[in-house]
Design an enzyme around this catalytic site. Structure first.
Site, PDB file in Angstrom:
ATOM      1  N   TYR A  79       0.829  -1.208   0.000  1.00 23.49           N
ATOM      2  CA  TYR A  79       0.000   0.000   0.000  1.00 23.49           C
ATOM      3  C   TYR A  79       0.865   1.261   0.000  1.00 23.49           C
ATOM      4  O   TYR A  79       0.501   2.267  -0.606  1.00 23.49           O
ATOM      5  CB  TYR A  79      -0.985  -0.020   1.176  1.00 23.49           C
ATOM      6  N   HIS A 132     -15.386   2.711  -1.887  1.00 23.11           N
ATOM      7  CA  HIS A 132     -14.370   1.739  -1.451  1.00 23.11           C
ATOM      8  C   HIS A 132     -13.285   2.364  -0.585  1.00 23.11           C
ATOM      9  O   HIS A 132     -12.194   1.804  -0.433  1.00 23.11           O
ATOM     10  CB  HIS A 132     -13.752   1.034  -2.677  1.00 23.11           C
TER      11      HIS A 132
HETATM   12  N1  APR Z   1     -10.618   4.916 -19.799  1.00 22.64           N
HETATM   13  C1  APR Z   1     -11.795   4.275 -19.495  1.00 22.64           C
HETATM   14  N2  APR Z   1     -11.853   2.965 -19.137  1.00 22.64           N
HETATM   15  C2  APR Z   1     -10.689   2.283 -19.100  1.00 22.64           C
HETATM   16  C3  APR Z   1      -9.444   2.875 -19.420  1.00 22.64           C
HETATM   17  C4  APR Z   1      -9.451   4.262 -19.763  1.00 22.64           C
HETATM   18  N3  APR Z   1      -8.322   4.904 -20.063  1.00 22.64           N
HETATM   19  N4  APR Z   1      -8.464   1.932 -19.282  1.00 22.64           N
HETATM   20  C5  APR Z   1      -9.086   0.783 -18.891  1.00 22.64           C
HETATM   21  N5  APR Z   1     -10.422   0.988 -18.790  1.00 22.64           N
HETATM   22  C6  APR Z   1     -11.458   0.041 -18.351  1.00 22.64           C
HETATM   23  C7  APR Z   1     -11.138  -1.417 -18.582  1.00 22.64           C
HETATM   24  O1  APR Z   1     -11.572  -1.848 -19.859  1.00 22.64           O
HETATM   25  C8  APR Z   1     -11.912  -2.111 -17.462  1.00 22.64           C
HETATM   26  O2  APR Z   1     -13.219  -2.462 -17.889  1.00 22.64           O
HETATM   27  O3  APR Z   1     -11.561   0.179 -16.951  1.00 22.64           O
HETATM   28  C9  APR Z   1     -12.013  -1.030 -16.372  1.00 22.64           C
HETATM   29  C10 APR Z   1     -11.214  -1.308 -15.113  1.00 22.64           C
HETATM   30  O4  APR Z   1     -11.766  -2.433 -14.492  1.00 22.64           O
HETATM   31  P1  APR Z   1     -11.153  -2.988 -13.120  1.00 22.64           P
HETATM   32  O5  APR Z   1      -9.684  -3.032 -13.238  1.00 22.64           O
HETATM   33  O6  APR Z   1     -11.877  -4.238 -12.812  1.00 22.64           O
HETATM   34  O7  APR Z   1     -11.491  -1.848 -12.058  1.00 22.64           O
HETATM   35  P2  APR Z   1     -12.856  -1.549 -11.303  1.00 22.64           P
HETATM   36  O8  APR Z   1     -14.031  -1.916 -12.148  1.00 22.64           O
HETATM   37  O9  APR Z   1     -12.796  -0.174 -10.804  1.00 22.64           O
HETATM   38  O10 APR Z   1     -12.754  -2.570 -10.077  1.00 22.64           O
HETATM   39  C11 APR Z   1     -13.743  -2.532  -9.103  1.00 22.64           C
HETATM   40  O11 APR Z   1     -12.504  -4.020  -7.714  1.00 22.64           O
HETATM   41  O12 APR Z   1     -10.435  -4.661  -7.077  1.00 22.64           O
HETATM   42  C12 APR Z   1     -11.572  -4.021  -6.655  1.00 22.64           C
HETATM   43  O13 APR Z   1     -11.857  -2.379  -4.990  1.00 22.64           O
HETATM   44  C13 APR Z   1     -11.318  -2.584  -6.259  1.00 22.64           C
HETATM   45  O14 APR Z   1     -12.643  -0.631  -6.742  1.00 22.64           O
HETATM   46  C14 APR Z   1     -12.099  -1.792  -7.293  1.00 22.64           C
HETATM   47  C15 APR Z   1     -13.160  -2.768  -7.737  1.00 22.64           C
END
Ligand code: APR
Length: 260
Positions: A79, A132
């Site tokens: 972290y 979160h």
């Molecule tokens: N602009 C928009 N979207 C994007 C970009 C960008 N530049 N780059 C990637 N993405 C999209 C990806 O295609 C993907 O669908 O963002 C998404 C990220 O997904 P995750 O990595 O799963 O993140 P998130 O949905 O926020 O995860 C949810 O999971 O791990 C836990 O607590 C953590 O808050 C998080 C939660």
């Protein structure tokens, strides 16, 4: 010269049209953001292949209470590295477009984020609803036996820092929601109300893999809102959306919001 494919230009125009409906209404626009919102600020997402944190680290070892208790130093160091990345990052054009929109249209935007960075807040959306938690905040791993007087700032330095009182040794942990933990009730309530109240929900940069956050799009759709997804890739909640904008947060949010 406009390089956008005709279909994308059409979708963008339709999205702008839908957003105009939201303008006149308090809470008319609810925006839900995920890690993709901060990707262009240099903060890794979680599930993008290869680059995503969970492609490189085991979430159960690092983002769960059991994993942290198993090896607190490993967790604290991980972290600490992420915190350094957040402090070094800057809000991107997408964050700035949302903040400028909120200034131009007071009371219209309800911003809900899954992100634990502070880029929305630094861009100017101080009232963003954090589902979160906040990676820059510390809190005690265990309930404190010493009452309210025991503030995390008093912790004795270490990896992780711990309570200095004799016989205690309570550890600090980051103020984020770990897997298996409840979301902050107030934030979740506020997010659900915002989803049910909006005319348009714009979902930016989330895979829709994590609940209950992922359920907000369906809640908004069932309450009659137009759901618009902005993501370069398909997500697990695509079926909830009336429009899909295949692009990036920093690339498309200014195009979508600056003219409104
Ligand atoms: N602009 C928009 N979207 C994007 C970009 C960008 N530049 N780059 C990637 N993405 C999209 C990806 O295609 C993907 O669908 O963002 C998404 C990220 O997904 P995750 O990595 O799963 O993140 P998130 O949905 O926020 O995860 C949810 O999971 O791990 C836990 O607590 C953590 O808050 C998080 C939660």
């Amino acid at each position: 010269m406009n390089l956008q494919a005709p279909a994308e230009a059409t979708a963008l125009r339709a999205a702008c049209q839908a957003l105009r409906v939201a303008l006149g209404r308090p809470g008319g626009l609810c925006v839900l953001t995920g890690a993709g919102m901060s990707a262009e600020s240099g903060i890794a997402t979680f599930r993008d292949a290869l680059t995503g944190l969970w492609a490189r680290f085991d979430p159960m070892l690092l983002a769960s209470e059991a994993g942290y208790r198993d090896d607190p130093q490993r967790g604290w160091d991980w972290y600490a590295e992420r915190r350094a990345g957040v402090r070094a990052a800057q809000p991107n054009a997408g964050h700035l477009a949302l903040a400028a929109f909120a200034r131009r249209h007071p009371g219209v935007l309800a911003l809900v984020t899954q992100n634990v960075d502070d880029l929305h807040q630094r861009a100017g959306n101080a009232d963003a609803i954090r589902l979160h938690g906040d990676i820059l905040q510390d809190r005690w791993l265990d309930g404190c036996r010493h009452g309210p007087a025991c503030h995390p700032d008093e912790a004795q330095p270490g990896r992780p820092p711990r309570c200095p009182r004799p016989g205690c040794g309570n550890l600090l942990r980051p103020g984020v929601v770990w897997f298996g933990e409840e979301l902050p009730a107030q934030a979740l309530d506020a997010a659900r109300q915002a989803a049910e109240r909006c005319a348009v929900m714009l979902v930016v940069g989330t895979s829709g893999a994590v609940w209950p956050a992922a359920g907000l799009a369906g809640l908004a759709r069932r309450a009659g809102a137009a759901v618009i997804l902005l993501n370069p890739h398909a997500s697990e909640i695509d079926a909830e959306a009336r429009l899909h904008l295949r692009g990036t947060a920093a690339g498309l949010l200014p195009a979508l919001l600056d003219a409104l």
